[in-house]
Design a protein around this motif. Structure first.
Motif, PDB file in Angstrom:
ATOM      1  N   UNK A 298       0.622  -1.168   0.035  1.00 38.97           N
ATOM      2  CA  UNK A 298       0.100   0.417   0.063  1.00 38.97           C
ATOM      3  C   UNK A 298       0.890   0.889   0.036  1.00 38.97           C
ATOM      4  N   UNK A 299      -0.015   2.012  -0.326  1.00 35.95           N
ATOM      5  CA  UNK A 299       0.441   3.534  -0.126  1.00 35.95           C
ATOM      6  C   UNK A 299       1.609   3.841   0.868  1.00 35.95           C
ATOM      7  N   UNK A 300       2.461   4.643   0.837  1.00 37.93           N
ATOM      8  CA  UNK A 300       3.408   5.629   2.353  1.00 37.93           C
ATOM      9  C   UNK A 300       4.192   3.809   2.146  1.00 37.93           C
ATOM     10  N   UNK A 301       4.594   2.971   2.265  1.00 41.37           N
ATOM     11  CA  UNK A 301       4.968   2.243   2.218  1.00 41.37           C
ATOM     12  C   UNK A 301       6.818   2.590   1.487  1.00 41.37           C
ATOM     13  N   UNK A 302       8.154   2.312   2.910  1.00 42.69           N
ATOM     14  CA  UNK A 302       8.685   2.564   2.559  1.00 42.69           C
ATOM     15  C   UNK A 302       9.443   2.063   2.011  1.00 42.69           C
ATOM     16  N   UNK A 303      10.682   2.129   0.712  1.00 45.11           N
ATOM     17  CA  UNK A 303      11.498   0.963  -0.168  1.00 45.11           C
ATOM     18  C   UNK A 303      12.909   1.209   0.575  1.00 45.11           C
ATOM     19  N   UNK A 304      13.880   0.006   0.541  1.00 49.55           N
ATOM     20  CA  UNK A 304      14.564  -0.192   0.143  1.00 49.55           C
ATOM     21  C   UNK A 304      15.623  -0.669  -0.900  1.00 49.55           C
ATOM     22  N   UNK A 305      16.819  -0.969  -0.628  1.00 51.98           N
ATOM     23  CA  UNK A 305      17.904  -1.464  -1.458  1.00 51.98           C
ATOM     24  C   UNK A 305      18.244  -3.457  -0.747  1.00 51.98           C
ATOM     25  N   UNK A 306      19.225  -3.826  -0.890  1.00 51.64           N
ATOM     26  CA  UNK A 306      18.577  -5.788  -0.784  1.00 51.64           C
ATOM     27  C   UNK A 306      20.644  -4.996   0.907  1.00 51.64           C
ATOM     28  N   UNK A 312      13.684   4.691  -1.756  1.00 53.57           N
ATOM     29  CA  UNK A 312      12.040   5.248  -2.061  1.00 53.57           C
ATOM     30  C   UNK A 312      11.160   4.728  -1.386  1.00 53.57           C
ATOM     31  N   UNK A 313       9.196   5.211  -1.915  1.00 49.96           N
ATOM     32  CA  UNK A 313       8.612   5.149  -1.393  1.00 49.96           C
ATOM     33  C   UNK A 313       7.654   4.361  -2.283  1.00 49.96           C
ATOM     34  N   UNK A 331       7.800   5.841  -6.038  1.00 49.01           N
ATOM     35  CA  UNK A 331       9.514   7.056  -5.940  1.00 49.01           C
ATOM     36  C   UNK A 331      10.647   6.527  -5.972  1.00 49.01           C
ATOM     37  N   UNK A 332      11.749   6.052  -6.972  1.00 57.24           N
ATOM     38  CA  UNK A 332      12.919   5.818  -6.393  1.00 57.24           C
ATOM     39  C   UNK A 332      13.826   6.154  -6.567  1.00 57.24           C
TER      40      UNK A 332
END
Length: 369
Positions: A298-306, A312-313, A331-332
């Motif tokens: 869902x929206x607003x979940x944060x994104x990470x690399x390995x 991003x998020x 966005x990343x």
């Protein structure tokens, strides 16, 4: 009084029809909106892809801009050259702030030498009208918000359904619009990736038209939930999530909406910041995201690399009934923006893999003639 006072939601002019259709309502952008109908979000979504879905989008605002300086107003308020727009053509554009952030995204249709129609998002409409009036100061132009019901008929059967119901505009191609009769404004456009029409008209005419449309068994009411999954599959931005006053068209991948001559003239609000961001390149890039497995992200979940670095998020996410898997946008950082890149979402402490996916998730079926 404090903050305990409840905000009263505005109601659609056709509220009684949605109640009769047993809609489930919820608040959106200050409005009491039909979220789903008894068909349910999954079947509503698929019905639009397969037949003809009808949306009541009267929460959105239709605004007439007219007068000798109508084009001048729009050229200052938007990164747009209004005089280069052919008659009856619609253009996607923005209201930008001084930092080139997107205050709203709009569709502008040219209806005359000095006359244009804008469709603005519900939550921003009052601010848009105030902003346009501010820019209009000292100019020979009128900003006239219209009192209209706005309906969207979408899907592969939309054109045939509309023709049988006597809706003018069958000759239109994608992103064109006309005023076929007094107080009617019809465009061939939509927010689903499918062929269809948006029809702005007086309430009485709308009620008469709906009776004709629903005489066709291919037509079903579709709620806001399916509208969201349809537009997400189509890779279309939702203002307030995928584009905001803090996000600029460079990062959002929407440079196609800002013509090169407009960039060179740089006469629009936010031009200086826009050109600086364009020269510097995107700091983050909007991408499609396909989560692994069946669980939507869902929206607003944060994104990470390995390696666990934040990159991003997610800005929009859900399940794509036509795609057959979860779909998301976000966005990343540029190094992870290539299709096939793998990123990870932090969901309650678990890292869920996502692959960067091309947009749209399902093909567009616009009628281009």
């Amino acid at each position: 009084m404090g903050d305990t006072a409840q905000t009263t939601l505005k109601t659609l002019p056709l509220q009684d029809l949605h109640e009769a259709a047993k809609a489930r309502f919820g608040g959106f952008a200050g409005w009491n909106m039909p979220i789903t109908y008894p068909l349910g979000v999954m079947k509503e979504h698929l019905h639009v892809r397969e037949q003809a879905g009808l949306f009541d989008i009267s929460h959105m605002r239709v605004i007439e801009i007219s007068g000798d300086d109508a084009a001048k107003l729009l050229a200052e308020a938007c990164p747009l050259d209004p005089l280069s727009i052919p008659m009856n053509q619609s253009k996607y554009t923005f209201l930008l702030n001084e930092n080139a952030g997107v205050e709203d995204d709009l569709i502008v249709t040219r209806l005359g030498e000095n006359r244009f129609m804008i469709v603005a998002n519900a939550g921003n409409a009052d601010a848009d009208i105030a902003h346009l009036n501010k820019v209009a100061a000292g100019k020979s132009v009128t900003v006239n918000p219209l009192d209209r019901v706005l309906l969207a008929l979408q899907g592969p059967a939309a054109a045939d359904v509309a023709a049988k119901a006597g809706v003018p505009g069958g000759e239109l191609t994608f992103m064109t619009g006309i005023e076929p009769k007094a107080d009617w404004f019809v465009t061939r456009s939509g927010y689903t990736g499918e062929d269809g029409f948006e029809i702005a008209l007086p309430e009485k005419d709308a009620r008469d038209l709906l009776a004709k449309l629903f005489a066709d068994e291919r037509v079903q009411w579709i709620g806001l939930a399916a509208r969201d999954s349809l537009r997400l599959e189509a890779g279309l931005c939702l203002h307030g999530q995928d584009i905001t006053p803090e996000i600029n068209p460079v990062d959002a991948g929407l440079l196609w909406a800002v013509p090169k001559p407009v960039r060179e003239t740089a006469g629009f609000i936010g031009a200086k910041a826009f050109l600086e961001k364009l020269a510097a390149g995107a700091k983050a890039k909007r991408v499609g995201l396909k989560p692994e497995g069946r669980q939507p992200v869902r929206a607003d979940v944060e994104l990470f690399d390995a390696d666990g670095n934040k990159i991003g998020r997610v800005t929009s996410g859900g399940f794509g009934p036509s795609a057959g898997h979860p779909v998301a946008m976000g966005y990343v950082t540029p190094e992870f923006a290539a299709v096939g890149s793998r990123v990870f979402a932090d969901i309650r402490g678990n890292l869920v893999p996502l692959d960067v996916h091309s947009l749209p998730f399902t093909p567009h079926h616009y009628h281009k003639g």
